[in-house]
Design a protein around this motif. Structure first.
Motif: not given
Length: 955
Positions: A321-335
């Motif tokens: 699926v084409p996407l535009r103007r992606l902004r975002g954050a992901a935080f990984l801590e353990g599982d």
């Protein structure tokens, strides 16, 4: 000389043996203190020796100490070694001094706290001009991180030369090689540092300076075929250059210029050491492979080091699926993975905002969306839109919570508007490994517009591939111009069985409820079907009727009840229906073969008043039908195919007021693909109709309303028609009527018409061409031996008895009875004998003529012309019909009362007449005449007796 040589050789062997074996038998513990001092000075930190110390001179002087501990020191560095080995300078050793030229630590552990309190330093003393230190087979522990198989060498060539380190260790199962060069610090305490590492095909090089406090500032260059070996990122080739800074609690690479898989990007990487270790990664790119990043983040779950990834991309795609103007954050801590401030534009300019986190194997998201072109978005997501009107599913906005796990996807707290309609509800999709997908949906809508929204019905085989639990509720439901309220649907699909628990809605004043079940699969079966309708008025159901049934609409305006039930397989589906439409009772049962499109059944219709029923159906007030009930009982069978379809009433009983009879007929309809029967013919009705009584709607000749001939255009017919009794205007009915009725292209013919009339025979034919403009009527009839026992037409001048014969030929054209009468052309001939003519008395006329007194004679003559009856032995009548006027050419009768003749004409169109009847009561006297002028039913009587009275007076 020889002895001297041997002595020297023996001495040399003795010395070598002493040098090789002698130190091994000596106790070197006295050298423990000097040895630890030398090692501490060489390494610049506290050294303790706890094990045995040994010295070997050959092949080179080496002093080895077991169980060595270095530190711990204030910087937290601690080293435990299995042995420490010093290579000594031989001349110095012979002079009694320990001057090591190389230090090697063998096997052990190096522990460094993380984050370090200060950068550790291995510095030589000022007097030392050279250093050569080695580490062999060590394990390095940095906080919780362990590096195995550490092999390293630290050397310096002189006081002004750089300190060099090189070696290798194992990290994540791969071997990492490093090389570092630390220059001597200047007067300001700043020292240059070059560092390079190689991990597989990945290289990393840093060049900068060490500040006096231990910080580092410089440039970073990195490249390799697989970025995932360094960071929680996709496995793709990369290249990076940027600024690198380091301190005791922070390592930061910022202002990075990146090349990720051939795509340019910018970014930053930060390793925070305090207050808790954490890795931060930020990437800004024109294009990103989002699928690869998602897989990398999933693969990084469970890592010991918390990781934050911030992604920005102008264009990307997720699962195609084409996407535009992606902004975002992901935080990984353990599982646990936490997503925050994620925004993206889907196809159709749908703006999506989401945030959420994982809880074990489950991902929970809060999502908001705004879709100005929802249809395009749904199409891009792969949803089937075939059969849905392009004007539907255009705009939507709302929010919901989404939870994802390996076997379940759930949607909750949905609150949205779609095309202006408010929608709320929840849904869940479950699919265990190797199991059937199960979908549950529950939605509540303030209004539901079904027009253009229902897709094409899928094949039953596709429905058998998943389970479904569907619940819908709508305050208002609209479909094809109908509006229903309080609509509710509860249905399931489980293991190939579709169950409609309940479908309920209120349409106008009618409550509708349905339920049922169907077993899908190769052998489709309906275990139970039910439909119920009830209401004070079914007027709201009228739009559901086919156009051919539009006449039933008035019945729906009354109280309605209906119950339809059924069960069985498609090839033997049994249906039963019963209900009431006002006073009309309906009962039906049928067995259908829906695969072969055929079936049979029985139909019963009952109503207490046939004229009232026909009036409600729009047929006017049929007084000609007579009072009485309506009943129809029929055994029906039918079939349908691509070529032709038919409906047969094998047994049909009909009672409608005075109409009573039975029939056996077949209606051939059009094929499945068209509106005509086989060969392109029109629908055709054939069979036999036998009636006890056939009342007919005899129209008034002067009526100007057009005749309702349109039904004759609807079909063709060929029927054998029989009627035991056909009432006629007047007192004498037709009996034993038989004819062949043919209807083709709107042309109606009665051929071979035979009947009994007054004991005689009637033969004739009738043809009506309703398709002509104007319609044309042709009629021919012949009478023989017709006996009258009562007045024929009930007119002021009528035939009341006798034996008659005659012929009639007539043709006319027009849309109304008045027009047909006005254009009638033809001829009438009638003969009679031994009959009676009512309306005058010839015998009384002769008796009056014989009276001697003129006054009495005139009175008696007028009375004889005003009424009475005249018997006759012979009657002859002939007339010519022209433009609706019957002109008498010959009209004579003779009997005991004398003879009479008539002349004049009858206007059929206007219902008037102008006739003159004359008789000669005395043969040699002038005639006595009666003139009838005016309406046929009530003409004026004008007696003409003056000539006769004058003759009588003269006598």
């Amino acid at each position: 000389m020889r002895k001297l040589g041997l002595a020297l050789l023996a001495l040399l062997v003795l010395l070598l043996g002493t040098a090789w074996f002698g130190p091994r038998f000596l106790d070197w513990d006295a050298w423990r203190g000097p040895l630890t001092d030398i090692a501490s000075i060489r390494l610049g930190r506290h050294v303790a020796v706890g094990g045995r110390i040994t010295l070997s001179l050959l092949p080179q002087p080496i002093l080895e100490a077991a169980e060595v501990e270095i530190g711990p020191d204030p910087d937290g560095l601690a080293i435990r070694a299995r042995a420490m080995r010093l290579r000594l300078d031989l001349p110095a050793l012979l002079a009694g001094r320990l001057e090591p030229r190389e230090i090697a630590l063998l096997g052990g552990d190096i522990s460094l706290p993380w984050p370090p309190t200060q950068l550790p330093s291995f510095r030589p003393p000022p007097w030392l001009t050279a250093l050569d230190a080695r580490l062999e087979d060590f394990r390095l522990t940095l906080g919780t991180l362990q590096l195995e198989g550490l092999q390293a060498r630290l050397t310096t060539g002189g006081i002004a030369e750089a300190l060099s380190a090189e070696g290798r260790f194992t990290w994540r199962g791969a071997q990492l090689r490093f090389n570092a060069s630390l220059g001597r610090a200047g007067y300001d305490g700043i020292a240059p540092l070059d560092l390079s590492t190689v991990l597989g095909g990945t290289t990393l090089a840093a060049r900068g300076v060490l500040a006096p406090g231990g910080g580092f500032e410089g440039r970073l260059e990195a490249s390799g075929p697989d970025l995932s070996t360094l960071l929680p990122a996709p496995a793709q080739a990369f290249r990076a250059t940027g600024r690198l800074t380091a301190s005791a609690d922070l390592l930061a690479a910022d202002d990075l210029t990146l090349d990720l898989g051939g795509q340019p990007a910018r970014g930053a990487v930060t390793l925070r050491l305090a207050p808790a270790p954490r890795l931060d990664l930020a990437v800004v790119a024109g294009r990103l492979d989002l699928d690869a990043w998602v897989a990398a983040l999933r693969g990084a779950r469970g890592a010991a080091l918390p990781v934050s990834v911030d992604l920005s991309a102008e264009a990307t795609a997720l699962s195609g699926v084409p996407l535009r103007r992606l902004r975002g954050a992901a935080f990984l801590e353990g599982d646990r993975i936490t997503l925050s401030d994620v925004s993206v534009l889907l196809p159709g300019e749908t703006a999506l905002e989401l945030a959420g986190a994982t809880a074990g194997p489950r991902l929970e998201l809060a999502i908001r969306f705004a879709a100005p072109n929802l249809r395009e978005t749904l199409g891009a997501l792969g949803l089937p839109l075939a059969g849905i009107d392009p004007t539907r599913l255009r705009q939507a906005e709302g929010r919901f919570r989404l939870a994802l796990s390996e076997s379940e996807t759930s949607l909750a707290e949905l609150a949205a508007t779609v095309d202006g309609a408010r929608v709320s509800g929840a849904g869940v999709l479950r699919q265990a490994a190797g199991g059937r997908p199960a979908l549950g949906i529950g939605l509540t809508l303030d209004r539901l517009e079904l027009d253009g929204l229902l897709p094409a019905w899928p094949a039953p085989a596709r429905l058998a591939g998943f389970d479904l639990n569907l619940r819908l509720a709508a305050e208002t439901l609209r479909w094809r111009g109908l509006e229903a309220g309080r609509a509710a649907l509860d249905a399931t699909l489980e293991n190939g069985r579709a169950t409609l628990r309940r479908l309920a809605l209120r349409l106008g004043e009618v409550d509708i409820a349905a339920s049922g079940a169907a077993q899908l699969g190769p052998a489709l079966r309906f275990p139970d079907l039910m439909l119920e309708l009830s209401g004070a008025s079914g007027a709201a159901l009228a739009p559901l009727l086919p156009s051919e049934w539009a006449r039933l609409a008035p019945l729906l305006a009354e109280q309605v009840t209906l119950r339809l039930s059924g069960s069985g397989a498609p090839e033997a589906l049994a249906l039963k229906a019963e209900g009431d439409l006002g006073e009309l009772r309906v009962e039906a049962n049928a067995t259908l073969d829906t695969l072969a499109w055929r079936g049979s059944g029985a139909l019963t219709l009952r109503h207490p008043g046939a004229p009232r029923l026909l009036a409600e159906l729009g047929f006017g007030a049929p007084d000609w039908l007579g009072e009485g009930s309506f009943a129809l009982v029929a055994n029906l069978s039918g079939q349908r195919s691509a070529e032709a379809s038919s409906l047969t009433a094998e047994h049909l009983d009909l009672v409608a007021g005075g109409l009573r009879g039975r029939a056996q007929v077949t209606l051939a309809l059009g094929g499945a693909a068209g509106g005509t029967a086989a060969g392109g013919a029109r629908p055709r009705l054939t069979g036999r109709v036998a009636l006890e009584t056939l009342p007919l709607p005899w129209p008034r000749l002067g009526a100007r309303e057009p005749l309702a001939l349109e039904p004759l255009q609807a079909l063709d017919a060929e029927l054998a028609l029989e009627a035991a009794r056909v009432p006629l205007p007047g007192e004498v009915p037709l009996e034993g009527l038989s004819a062949t009725l043919r209807l083709a292209g709107g042309g109606l013919k009665l051929e071979g018409l035979q009947a009994r009339l007054g004991g005689g025979a009637l033969r004739g034919e009738v043809a009506l061409e309703s398709g002509a403009s104007p319609p044309r009527l042709a009629l021919s009839a012949a009478l023989a031996d017709v006996t009258l026992a009562a007045p024929l037409l009930g007119l002021p001048l009528d035939l009341a008895a006798g034996l008659y014969a005659g012929e009639l030929r007539l043709s006319a054209a027009g849309h109304s009875p008045a027009a047909l009468a006005a254009t009638a052309e033809g001829r009438l001939e009638v003969t009679g004998r031994d009959g009676v003519l009512t309306g005058l008395s010839l015998r009384a006329l002769q008796e009056a003529a014989a009276l001697p007194e003129l006054g009495r004679a005139e009175t008696a003559l007028r009375q004889a012309l005003e009424g009475g009856a005249s018997g006759f032995d012979r009657l002859e009548l002939a007339g010519l019909l022209t433009e609706g006027r019957l002109r008498l050419e010959r009209a004579e009768l003779a009997g005991e009362g004398g003879a009479a003749s008539a002349s004049g004409e009858i206007d059929l169109a206007r219902g008037g007449l102008d006739l003159r009847l004359e008789a000669r009561p005395v043969a040699e006297a002038p005639p006595v005449a009666l003139r009838l002028v005016g309406p046929v039913g009530a003409p004026r009587r004008l007696a003409e007796v003056a000539g006769f009275l004058r003759w009588k007076a003269e006598r």
